[in-house]
Motif scaffolding. Structure first.
Motif, PDB file in Angstrom:
ATOM      1  N   MET A  71       0.840  -1.183   0.000  1.00 52.61           N
ATOM      2  CA  MET A  71       0.000   0.000   0.000  1.00 52.61           C
ATOM      3  C   MET A  71       0.881   1.241   0.000  1.00 52.61           C
ATOM      4  SD  MET A  71      -3.226   0.904   2.482  1.00 52.61           S
ATOM      5  CE  MET A  71      -2.235   0.962   3.983  1.00 52.61           C
ATOM      6  N   GLN A  72       0.559   2.186  -0.863  1.00 52.97           N
ATOM      7  CA  GLN A  72       1.352   3.395  -1.029  1.00 52.97           C
ATOM      8  C   GLN A  72       0.485   4.633  -0.851  1.00 52.97           C
ATOM      9  OE1 GLN A  72       2.785   3.876  -5.015  1.00 52.97           O
ATOM     10  NE2 GLN A  72       3.982   5.702  -4.578  1.00 52.97           N
ATOM     11  N   ARG A  73       0.906   5.541  -0.010  1.00 54.69           N
ATOM     12  CA  ARG A  73       0.203   6.810   0.128  1.00 54.69           C
ATOM     13  C   ARG A  73       0.629   7.723  -1.007  1.00 54.69           C
ATOM     14  NH1 ARG A  73       0.784   9.952   5.677  1.00 54.69           N
ATOM     15  NH2 ARG A  73       2.745  10.649   4.725  1.00 54.69           N
ATOM     16  N   ILE A  74      -0.358   8.199  -1.788  1.00 51.99           N
ATOM     17  CA  ILE A  74      -0.040   9.023  -2.948  1.00 51.99           C
ATOM     18  C   ILE A  74      -0.510  10.471  -2.788  1.00 51.99           C
ATOM     19  CG2 ILE A  74       0.048   7.084  -4.548  1.00 51.99           C
ATOM     20  CD1 ILE A  74      -2.781   7.733  -5.445  1.00 51.99           C
ATOM     21  N   GLU A  75      -1.314  10.759  -1.755  1.00 55.67           N
ATOM     22  CA  GLU A  75      -1.693  12.132  -1.435  1.00 55.67           C
ATOM     23  C   GLU A  75      -1.758  12.286   0.079  1.00 55.67           C
ATOM     24  OE1 GLU A  75      -5.088  13.877  -3.335  1.00 55.67           O
ATOM     25  OE2 GLU A  75      -4.804  12.739  -5.190  1.00 55.67           O
ATOM     26  N   HIS A  76      -1.353  13.449   0.569  1.00 57.99           N
ATOM     27  CA  HIS A  76      -1.348  13.722   2.012  1.00 57.99           C
ATOM     28  C   HIS A  76      -1.532  15.219   2.189  1.00 57.99           C
ATOM     29  CE1 HIS A  76      -0.456  13.134   6.212  1.00 57.99           C
ATOM     30  NE2 HIS A  76       0.625  13.893   6.166  1.00 57.99           N
ATOM     31  N   ARG A  77      -2.756  15.622   2.572  1.00 57.28           N
ATOM     32  CA  ARG A  77      -3.079  17.049   2.640  1.00 57.28           C
ATOM     33  C   ARG A  77      -3.750  17.383   3.969  1.00 57.28           C
ATOM     34  NH1 ARG A  77      -2.509  18.474  -2.747  1.00 57.28           N
ATOM     35  NH2 ARG A  77      -2.887  16.785  -4.248  1.00 57.28           N
ATOM     36  N   ALA A  78      -3.275  18.435   4.623  1.00 54.61           N
ATOM     37  CA  ALA A  78      -3.903  18.908   5.846  1.00 54.61           C
ATOM     38  C   ALA A  78      -5.287  19.455   5.530  1.00 54.61           C
ATOM     39  CB  ALA A  78      -3.043  19.990   6.505  1.00 54.61           C
ATOM     40  N   CYS A  79      -6.280  19.097   6.391  1.00 52.77           N
ATOM     41  CA  CYS A  79      -7.654  19.538   6.144  1.00 52.77           C
ATOM     42  C   CYS A  79      -8.443  19.487   7.439  1.00 52.77           C
ATOM     43  CB  CYS A  79      -8.306  18.646   5.094  1.00 52.77           C
ATOM     44  SG  CYS A  79      -9.942  19.190   4.569  1.00 52.77           S
ATOM     45  N   SER A  80      -9.016  20.596   7.838  1.00 49.35           N
ATOM     46  CA  SER A  80      -9.887  20.671   9.023  1.00 49.35           C
ATOM     47  C   SER A  80      -9.247  20.037  10.252  1.00 49.35           C
ATOM     48  CB  SER A  80     -11.243  20.021   8.720  1.00 49.35           C
ATOM     49  OG  SER A  80     -11.937  20.753   7.735  1.00 49.35           O
ATOM     50  N   GLY A  81      -7.976  20.282  10.438  1.00 48.25           N
ATOM     51  CA  GLY A  81      -7.270  19.782  11.608  1.00 48.25           C
ATOM     52  C   GLY A  81      -6.779  18.357  11.489  1.00 48.25           C
ATOM     53  N   ALA A  85      -9.574   6.880  -0.790  1.00 48.74           N
ATOM     54  CA  ALA A  85      -9.292   8.057   0.024  1.00 48.74           C
ATOM     55  C   ALA A  85      -9.646   7.776   1.481  1.00 48.74           C
ATOM     56  CB  ALA A  85     -10.094   9.254  -0.485  1.00 48.74           C
ATOM     57  N   VAL A  86      -8.850   8.336   2.382  1.00 46.52           N
ATOM     58  CA  VAL A  86      -9.097   8.228   3.828  1.00 46.52           C
ATOM     59  C   VAL A  86      -8.961   9.611   4.439  1.00 46.52           C
ATOM     60  CG1 VAL A  86      -8.401   7.193   6.013  1.00 46.52           C
ATOM     61  CG2 VAL A  86      -8.165   5.880   3.908  1.00 46.52           C
ATOM     62  N   TYR A  87     -10.014  10.077   5.107  1.00 47.46           N
ATOM     63  CA  TYR A  87      -9.889  11.291   5.903  1.00 47.46           C
ATOM     64  C   TYR A  87      -9.757  10.897   7.366  1.00 47.46           C
ATOM     65  CZ  TYR A  87     -10.533  15.617   8.357  1.00 47.46           C
ATOM     66  OH  TYR A  87     -10.332  16.677   9.210  1.00 47.46           O
ATOM     67  N   LEU A  88      -8.636  11.295   7.970  1.00 54.23           N
ATOM     68  CA  LEU A  88      -8.371  11.045   9.385  1.00 54.23           C
ATOM     69  C   LEU A  88      -8.537  12.353  10.150  1.00 54.23           C
ATOM     70  CD1 LEU A  88      -5.177   8.828   9.037  1.00 54.23           C
ATOM     71  CD2 LEU A  88      -7.482   8.046   9.626  1.00 54.23           C
ATOM     72  N   PRO A  89      -9.615  12.484  10.937  1.00 58.30           N
ATOM     73  CA  PRO A  89      -9.810  13.725  11.700  1.00 58.30           C
ATOM     74  C   PRO A  89      -8.781  13.827  12.820  1.00 58.30           C
ATOM     75  CG  PRO A  89     -11.434  12.091  12.328  1.00 58.30           C
ATOM     76  CD  PRO A  89     -10.672  11.498  11.188  1.00 58.30           C
TER      77      PRO A  89
END
Length: 296
Positions: free
Chosen positions: A1-11, A31-35
Motif C-alpha cells: 500500500m502506497q500513500r499518494i496524497e497527504h493534505r492537511a484539512c480541518s485539523g 481516500a481516507v480522511y483522518l480527523p
C-alpha cells in the motif's frame, strides 16, 4: 500500500492510498480522511460510495465533508467506483465499465474477471482499513446516485455489519430503470430474478434487519423520474414495515451542490449511531428545504 496524497484539512489529514486488490485483480485507489481525534484514539468509519463517472476524488474535493467528520470524530473512507487499468474491461459510454461498477459482483464475461466491487467494498477494503488505520469495527455507509444504490444494497444484504445507512439521490430500483437495466444485463445477464439481489427496492421486502434508511432526494433532479424513482423504494418499505425517511428537497438537483448542502446532517446522523450503542433511528433534523441548484 502506497500513500499518494497527504493534505492537511480541518485539523486532520486527507490522504489517498493505492494498493493491489486481490478481489478486483488490479491496482485501486481509495481516500481516507483522518480527523484530528485519530491521533489519540481509534475512531468509527463512514464508507462513502460515489456515483457514475466518479473516482475517489469527487467526494473528497467537492462535498466539504471533512469539517463535519472532524467535528464528530469520524473517519471517512471513499473508494473508487470501479476497477481500473489497461487489462480491465470497458465499454463506450459513461454508464457501463470503468467508473460504473454498480457495487455488485459481475457474473458475465468479460466483466466477471474484475468487476467485483461488492466484495471489495464489503470485505476487502474494510479488512485493509481496520488492519492498517486507527479505526474500530463500527461502520456506516452512505453514497450518491449509483453509490446511493450501493450503500442501500450493501446495508440491506449484510445485517449487523453497519450501524447506519443513508443515501443522496440513490438509484433505488435499478432493475426498473435504464441505468440499471443496461448495467445488470451486461454484468449479470438476462435473468431478471437474479437482478433482485442487487436492487434495494426488492431487498427491503425481505430484509432480516430493519436498519432505518435515510434518503435525501433533490426535487429538481434531472434524473428523478427516469432513473431514480424514489417512490418505488418508499412503496416497498411501507409494505414491508421497513423504516425509511425520504426527504424531498425542493430546488436541488443531482450535483455535488446538493450533497454539500446536507452532508453535515448525514454525518451527524451516522455519528450518532457510530458513537452510540444502538443503531440510529431514521429521524433527523430536517434543516432548511430551500436552496439553490447547480451543475455537476
Amino acid at each position: 500500500m502506497q500513500r499518494i496524497e497527504h493534505r492537511a484539512c480541518s485539523g486532520g489529514w486527507q490522504d489517498v492510498y493505492r494498493h493491489d486488490s486481490k478481489v478486483l485483480d488490479c491496482a485501486m485507489n481509495f481516500a481516507v480522511y483522518l480527523p484530528p481525534q485519530a491521533q489519540e484514539r481509534r475512531l468509527p468509519v463512514l464508507y462513502w460510495l460515489s456515483g457514475l463517472t466518479c473516482s475517489e476524488q469527487n467526494f473528497i474535493t467537492k462535498a466539504g465533508a471533512q469539517r463535519y467528520a472532524a467535528e464528530h470524530g469520524v473517519v471517512i473512507v471513499a473508494p473508487d467506483t470501479s476497477p481500473r487499468g489497461d487489462g480491465v474491461a470497458d465499454a463506450d459510454g459513461y454508464d457501463l465499465g470503468k467508473g460504473a461498477g454498480f457495487y455488485l459482483n459481475a457474473t458475465r464475461e468479460p466483466w466477471a474477471a474484475h468487476y467485483r466491487m461488492y466484495d471489495y467494498v464489503v470485505e476487502e477494503l474494510p479488512a485493509l482499513v481496520e488492519a492498517d488505520f486507527p479505526v474500530t469495527d463500527a461502520r456506516a455507509v452512505s453514497g450518491h446516485s449509483m453509490g446511493g444504490h450501493g450503500a442501500l444494497v450493501v446495508a440491506l444484504r449484510n445485517p449487523g455489519r453497519y450501524r447506519s445507512v443513508s443515501a443522496f439521490s440513490p438509484i433505488v430500483a435499478p432493475s426498473k430503470v435504464p441505468w440499471g437495466e443496461k448495467a445488470f444485463s451486461a454484468y449479470l445477464g438476462d435473468d431478471r430474478e437474479a437482478w433482485k439481489a442487487w436492487d434495494a427496492s426488492e431487498l427491503v421486502k425481505t430484509a432480516q434487519e430493519k436498519l432505518p434508511l435515510l434518503v435525501d432526494q433533490g426535487g429538481d433532479d434531472e434524473f428523478l423520474d427516469a432513473q431514480l424513482r424514489p417512490q418505488l423504494l418508499q412503496a416497498a418499505a411501507v409494505a414491508a414495515g421497513h423504516p425509511l425517511q425520504l426527504r424531498m428537497r425542493p430546488g436541488y438537483d443531482h450535483s455535488y451542490y446538493f450533497i454539500a448542502s446536507f452532508i453535515g446532517e448525514h454525518i451527524a446522523h451516522h455519528a450518532a449511531a457510530l458513537h452510540g450503542e444502538a443503531k440510529v433511528h431514521a429521524g433527523v433534523a430536517h434543516g432548511r428545504h430551500d436552496g439553490c441548484s447547480g451543475g455537476h
